[in-house]
Design an enzyme around this catalytic site. Structure first.
Site, PDB file in Angstrom:
ATOM      1  CG  ASN A  20      -1.701   1.234   1.446  1.00  0.00           C
ATOM      2  OD1 ASN A  20      -1.803   2.065   0.537  1.00  0.00           O
ATOM      3  ND2 ASN A  20      -2.287   1.384   2.623  1.00  0.00           N
ATOM      4  CE  LYS A  22      -0.114   3.300   4.767  1.00  0.00           C
ATOM      5  NZ  LYS A  22       0.004   3.389   6.219  1.00  0.00           N
ATOM      6  CG  HIS A 112      -5.727   2.009   5.288  1.00  0.00           C
ATOM      7  ND1 HIS A 112      -5.281   2.966   6.165  1.00  0.00           N
ATOM      8  CD2 HIS A 112      -4.720   1.117   5.138  1.00  0.00           C
ATOM      9  CE1 HIS A 112      -4.040   2.658   6.525  1.00  0.00           C
ATOM     10  NE2 HIS A 112      -3.676   1.543   5.915  1.00  0.00           N
ATOM     11  CD  GLU A 114      -2.750   5.608   6.803  1.00  0.00           C
ATOM     12  OE1 GLU A 114      -2.738   5.660   5.561  1.00  0.00           O
ATOM     13  OE2 GLU A 114      -1.823   5.108   7.477  1.00  0.00           O
ATOM     14  CD  GLU A 182      -3.432  -2.516   7.286  1.00  0.00           C
ATOM     15  OE1 GLU A 182      -2.314  -2.768   6.836  1.00  0.00           O
ATOM     16  OE2 GLU A 182      -4.033  -1.455   7.056  1.00  0.00           O
ATOM     17  N   GLY A 188       2.587   2.030  10.844  1.00  0.00           N
ATOM     18  CA  GLY A 188       3.587   3.090  10.758  1.00  0.00           C
ATOM     19  C   GLY A 188       4.298   3.368  12.071  1.00  0.00           C
ATOM     20  CB  SER A 228       5.243  -2.129  12.052  1.00  0.00           C
ATOM     21  OG  SER A 228       4.879  -0.782  12.337  1.00  0.00           O
TER      22      SER A 228
END
Ligand code: PGA
Length: 269
Positions: A20, A22, A112, A114, A182, A188, A228
């Site tokens: 991904n 992003k 996702h 985010e 996730e 991250g 991660s």
């Protein structure tokens, strides 16, 4: 560990390593990156039938990636990072699943964390987007995961399980879907879940698939771990019976690191 792998493959679950990107890499950088990644994997003798490789570039890169993959007959799969729940109309800035289909996208990431956090995507919106993806022949990569606070309040699998239940309201029948667990706290952060933590939640998610969509779908649906993931920890995840691959963010932007994740069988098994 070969037996864990063959059990997954026997069920029709080819491991999937998905990058991904992003909001990284413009379309020129995307061309160079995909070319290099493909060469790198070819040089290493990677068998794409053993471990499927997918990239998720920004929307503006997809046409360039499509052209490159088609012209050079690259064995890489690609998809988008989001889509609209609507087919067309007055939705400024939105992208229809129909457009993604025309770009030969195989997958589309939906829900996702985010997007859930920064764009206020609710479980209802996620379910509607999944329905839209399936309508346009795209395989939704359905993301679920708990925040650090959720983890403290409700334990490890309650929130992802509830999110998946809601999301599956967008799935009418035995469709081709991918689920990605996730944990928000692992994304991250450099602090991945442990393989056992990932396995426990992925197993709980597969139990939801079994309950809602039946044994066939539960058995053949790939459940990924994301958060991660690196070359040095992928092996631990892939040894788990219910983890069928990884959704990789940061590490998917480094060709050597991403290749190392894809080639986990060579160094971690
Ligand atoms: P990360 O991101 O690998 O950088 O933690 C994963 C993701 O957001 O899909």
């Amino acid at each position: 560990m070969a037996s864990v792998n063959s059990a997954k493959q026997g069920a029709g679950r080819v491991p999937l390593i998905a990058g991904n990107w992003k909001m990284n890499l413009d379309h020129l950088q995307a061309i160079a990156f995909v070319q290099k990644l493909a060469w790198n994997l070819k040089d290493a003798g990677h068998n794409f039938a053993d471990v499927e490789v997918a990239v998720f570039p920004p929307f503006t890169d997809l046409r360039a990636v499509q052209n490159l993959v088609a012209a050079d007959k690259l064995p890489l799969i690609y998809g988008a990072q989001d889509l609209s729940a609507a087919d067309s109309g007055a939705y400024t800035g939105e992208i229809s699943g129909q457009f993604l289909s025309k770009l030969d996208c195989t997958y589309v990431i939906i829900g996702h964390s985010e997007r859930r956090m920064m764009h206020a995507e609710t479980d209802e919106v996620v379910a509607a987007k999944i329905a839209a993806a399936l309508k346009h022949g795209l395989v939704p990569v359905i993301c679920v995961g708990e925040s650090a606070q959720d983890l403290e309040e409700f334990g490890p699998s309650a929130v992802p399980v509830a999110q998946l239940r809601k999301a599956l309201e967008g799935v009418k029948s035995a469709s081709d879907i991918v689920v990605a667990y996730e944990p928000v706290w692992a994304i991250g952060s450099g602090k991945a879940a442990t393989p056992v933590e990932a396995e426990n939640v992925c197993a709980a998610l597969r139990a939801v698939l079994l309950e809602v969509l039946g044994a066939d779908v539960a058995e053949k649906t790939r459940v990924l771990y994301g958060g991660s993931v690196k070359m040095t920890n992928i092996g631990g995840f892939m040894k788990q019976p219910n983890v069928d691959g990884a959704l990789v963010g940061g590490a998917s932007l480094d060709i050597d690191e991403f290749s190392g994740i894809i080639r986990y069988q060579k160094h971690a098994f």
